[in-house]
Design a protein around this motif. Structure first.
Motif, PDB file in Angstrom:
ATOM      1  N   GLY A  18      50.942 -13.840  48.547  1.00  0.00           N
ATOM      2  CA  GLY A  18      51.505 -12.764  49.377  1.00  0.00           C
ATOM      3  C   GLY A  18      51.036 -11.392  48.914  1.00  0.00           C
ATOM      4  O   GLY A  18      50.596 -10.565  49.731  1.00  0.00           O
ATOM      5  N   ALA A  19      51.120 -11.124  47.609  1.00  0.00           N
ATOM      6  CA  ALA A  19      50.678  -9.825  47.083  1.00  0.00           C
ATOM      7  C   ALA A  19      49.170  -9.659  47.295  1.00  0.00           C
ATOM      8  O   ALA A  19      48.688  -8.568  47.643  1.00  0.00           O
ATOM      9  CB  ALA A  19      51.039  -9.709  45.599  1.00  0.00           C
ATOM     10  N   ALA A  20      48.413 -10.759  47.110  1.00  0.00           N
ATOM     11  CA  ALA A  20      46.958 -10.697  47.324  1.00  0.00           C
ATOM     12  C   ALA A  20      46.645 -10.401  48.795  1.00  0.00           C
ATOM     13  O   ALA A  20      45.692  -9.683  49.108  1.00  0.00           O
ATOM     14  CB  ALA A  20      46.315 -12.011  46.890  1.00  0.00           C
ATOM     15  N   LEU A  21      47.461 -10.947  49.705  1.00  0.00           N
ATOM     16  CA  LEU A  21      47.252 -10.667  51.136  1.00  0.00           C
ATOM     17  C   LEU A  21      47.501  -9.194  51.456  1.00  0.00           C
ATOM     18  O   LEU A  21      46.776  -8.591  52.247  1.00  0.00           O
ATOM     19  CB  LEU A  21      48.167 -11.557  51.985  1.00  0.00           C
ATOM     20  N   VAL A  22      48.525  -8.615  50.829  1.00  0.00           N
ATOM     21  CA  VAL A  22      48.781  -7.181  51.047  1.00  0.00           C
ATOM     22  C   VAL A  22      47.540  -6.385  50.619  1.00  0.00           C
ATOM     23  O   VAL A  22      47.053  -5.517  51.361  1.00  0.00           O
ATOM     24  CB  VAL A  22      50.035  -6.707  50.273  1.00  0.00           C
ATOM     25  N   ARG A  23      47.001  -6.693  49.441  1.00  0.00           N
ATOM     26  CA  ARG A  23      45.802  -5.977  48.952  1.00  0.00           C
ATOM     27  C   ARG A  23      44.625  -6.186  49.915  1.00  0.00           C
ATOM     28  O   ARG A  23      43.871  -5.254  50.209  1.00  0.00           O
ATOM     29  CB  ARG A  23      45.414  -6.475  47.550  1.00  0.00           C
ATOM     30  N   ALA A  24      44.479  -7.416  50.436  1.00  0.00           N
ATOM     31  CA  ALA A  24      43.345  -7.705  51.337  1.00  0.00           C
ATOM     32  C   ALA A  24      43.502  -6.964  52.670  1.00  0.00           C
ATOM     33  O   ALA A  24      42.534  -6.421  53.212  1.00  0.00           O
ATOM     34  CB  ALA A  24      43.238  -9.215  51.563  1.00  0.00           C
ATOM     35  N   PHE A  25      44.731  -6.918  53.209  1.00  0.00           N
ATOM     36  CA  PHE A  25      44.937  -6.170  54.468  1.00  0.00           C
ATOM     37  C   PHE A  25      44.653  -4.682  54.257  1.00  0.00           C
ATOM     38  O   PHE A  25      44.095  -4.022  55.147  1.00  0.00           O
ATOM     39  CB  PHE A  25      46.366  -6.386  54.995  1.00  0.00           C
ATOM     40  N   LEU A  26      45.038  -4.157  53.084  1.00  0.00           N
ATOM     41  CA  LEU A  26      44.744  -2.746  52.795  1.00  0.00           C
ATOM     42  C   LEU A  26      43.236  -2.526  52.789  1.00  0.00           C
ATOM     43  O   LEU A  26      42.725  -1.595  53.407  1.00  0.00           O
ATOM     44  CB  LEU A  26      45.327  -2.356  51.425  1.00  0.00           C
ATOM     45  N   ILE A  33      51.526  -1.782  56.414  1.00  0.00           N
ATOM     46  CA  ILE A  33      51.874  -3.132  55.952  1.00  0.00           C
ATOM     47  C   ILE A  33      53.308  -3.143  55.466  1.00  0.00           C
ATOM     48  O   ILE A  33      53.690  -2.378  54.555  1.00  0.00           O
ATOM     49  CB  ILE A  33      50.941  -3.593  54.809  1.00  0.00           C
ATOM     50  N   TYR A  34      54.108  -3.984  56.084  1.00  0.00           N
ATOM     51  CA  TYR A  34      55.466  -4.210  55.610  1.00  0.00           C
ATOM     52  C   TYR A  34      55.421  -5.398  54.657  1.00  0.00           C
ATOM     53  O   TYR A  34      54.976  -6.493  55.033  1.00  0.00           O
ATOM     54  CB  TYR A  34      56.403  -4.502  56.775  1.00  0.00           C
ATOM     55  N   ALA A  35      55.879  -5.154  53.432  1.00  0.00           N
ATOM     56  CA  ALA A  35      55.869  -6.190  52.400  1.00  0.00           C
ATOM     57  C   ALA A  35      57.286  -6.731  52.274  1.00  0.00           C
ATOM     58  O   ALA A  35      58.186  -6.058  51.764  1.00  0.00           O
ATOM     59  CB  ALA A  35      55.393  -5.589  51.077  1.00  0.00           C
ATOM     60  N   GLY A  36      57.495  -7.960  52.768  1.00  0.00           N
ATOM     61  CA  GLY A  36      58.833  -8.568  52.733  1.00  0.00           C
ATOM     62  C   GLY A  36      59.116  -9.167  51.364  1.00  0.00           C
ATOM     63  O   GLY A  36      58.288  -9.914  50.837  1.00  0.00           O
ATOM     64  N   VAL A  37      60.280  -8.830  50.798  1.00  0.00           N
ATOM     65  CA  VAL A  37      60.659  -9.366  49.479  1.00  0.00           C
ATOM     66  C   VAL A  37      62.144  -9.695  49.441  1.00  0.00           C
ATOM     67  O   VAL A  37      62.953  -9.053  50.111  1.00  0.00           O
ATOM     68  CB  VAL A  37      60.390  -8.368  48.325  1.00  0.00           C
ATOM     69  N   ARG A  38      62.487 -10.676  48.599  1.00  0.00           N
ATOM     70  CA  ARG A  38      63.912 -11.010  48.418  1.00  0.00           C
ATOM     71  C   ARG A  38      64.583  -9.967  47.547  1.00  0.00           C
ATOM     72  O   ARG A  38      65.706  -9.557  47.789  1.00  0.00           O
ATOM     73  CB  ARG A  38      64.033 -12.360  47.703  1.00  0.00           C
TER      74      ARG A  38
END
Ligand SMILES: NC(=O)c1ccc[n+]([C@@H]2O[C@H](COP(=O)([O-])OP(=O)(O)OC[C@H]3O[C@@H](n4cnc5c(N)ncnc54)[C@H](OP(=O)(O)O)[C@@H]3O)[C@@H](O)[C@H]2O)c1
Length: 238
Positions: A18-26, A33-38
């Motif tokens: 998930g964190a790697a996907l955020v970096r890749a979308f950036l 980018i909305y980063a969903g977290v518990r």
């Protein structure tokens, strides 16, 4: 699809794939980018003003509806959040079987139901569900997980049929072993989450419907597409 300027939600974005996907979308030019977290305090600093953190435990209906209200419209949803209890089918407790299903199947479907209307509102887009090669055939050491991912594969196909007329493309992502906390006990070679995320973005950009983002999953895909029974037998030996 073109990622440039798109608004994206990634669930389970604080670590691993998930964190790697955020970096890749950036990297590929997403606009927001909305980063969903518990747990909001668990979020790493992505050091980029385009990232906003959203409280989102996908097993909690209140979290999901509050997040959907807050976001309003999105173009891309990546259902990445997942768990693996590592339970064998003959000894798994009901709680273990339920834990895999609650997050990987029911939780993901809950998010699809809540956010598909937000993608429709923006004129269409993509929902990408992170499944697993274990959704294609089970491994006995992770039977509860495999079952939940097989259910998610079927849900992905059902959503694809239902959302086509709303211009929402539904994509399945089938990773093999990726070097994250989830796979930390697997004594086999693993692909780095950043390499897998880059392959996932490549698949989305190329409009692939099924994405196999690492060498093992590409090999598994080859076996499965020509001989599904062979894959079942192959995994049964592992
Ligand atoms: N690693 C692999 O080899 C592999 C292979 C195939 C598929 N996958 C799939 O890839 C996805 C990401 O896994 P990963 O390898 O990155 O594992 P990971 O490092 O264990 O990360 C799992 C992520 O899911 C989040 N999560 C768990 N339960 C959640 C819930 N109820 N609501 C919201 N978020 C929740 C976790 O948040 P917390 O930090 O709060 O727990 C964490 O951010 C999963 O769907 C997994 O099944 C992984």
């Amino acid at each position: 699809m073109d990622i440039q300027g798109k608004t994206v939600l990634v669930t389970g974005a604080n670590r691993g794939i998930g964190a790697a996907l955020v970096r890749a979308f950036l990297k590929h030019g997403a606009g927001k980018i909305y980063a969903g977290v518990r747990d909001l305090s668990a979020m790493p600093d992505f050091n980029d003003g385009r990232v906003s953190v959203v409280q989102l435990d996908i097993t909690k209906p209140d979290d999901v509806s509050a997040a959907a209200q807050k976001l309003g419209e999105i173009d891309v949803l990546v259902n990445n959040a997942g768990v693996m209890t590592g339970s064998d089918i003959l000894s798994a407790t009901s709680a273990q079987l339920a834990a895999d299903m609650d997050v990987n199947y029911y939780g993901t479907v809950r998010v699809v139901q809540a956010f598909a209307p937000l993608i429709e509102k923006s004129g269409g887009g993509v929902i990408a569900n992170v499944i697993s090669v274990l959704g294609l055939a089970p491994m006995s050491y992770a039977a509860g997980y495999s079952i939940s991912k097989a259910a998610l594969l079927s849900a992905t196909q059902a959503a694809r049929a239902s959302l086509k007329s709303k211009k929402i493309k539904v994509v399945g992502i089938f990773p093999g072993p990726i070097d994250t906390q989830m796979a930390s006990r697997l004594p086999i070679e693993k692909t780095s989450p950043d390499v897998a995320a880059e392959e996932i973005l490549k698949g989305l950009i190329e409009d692939q419907e099924d994405i196999y983002p690492d060498p093992v999953s590409k090999q598994v895909s080859g076996i499965w597409s020509s001989n599904p029974k062979g894959l079942e037998h192959h995994f049964a030996t592992m």
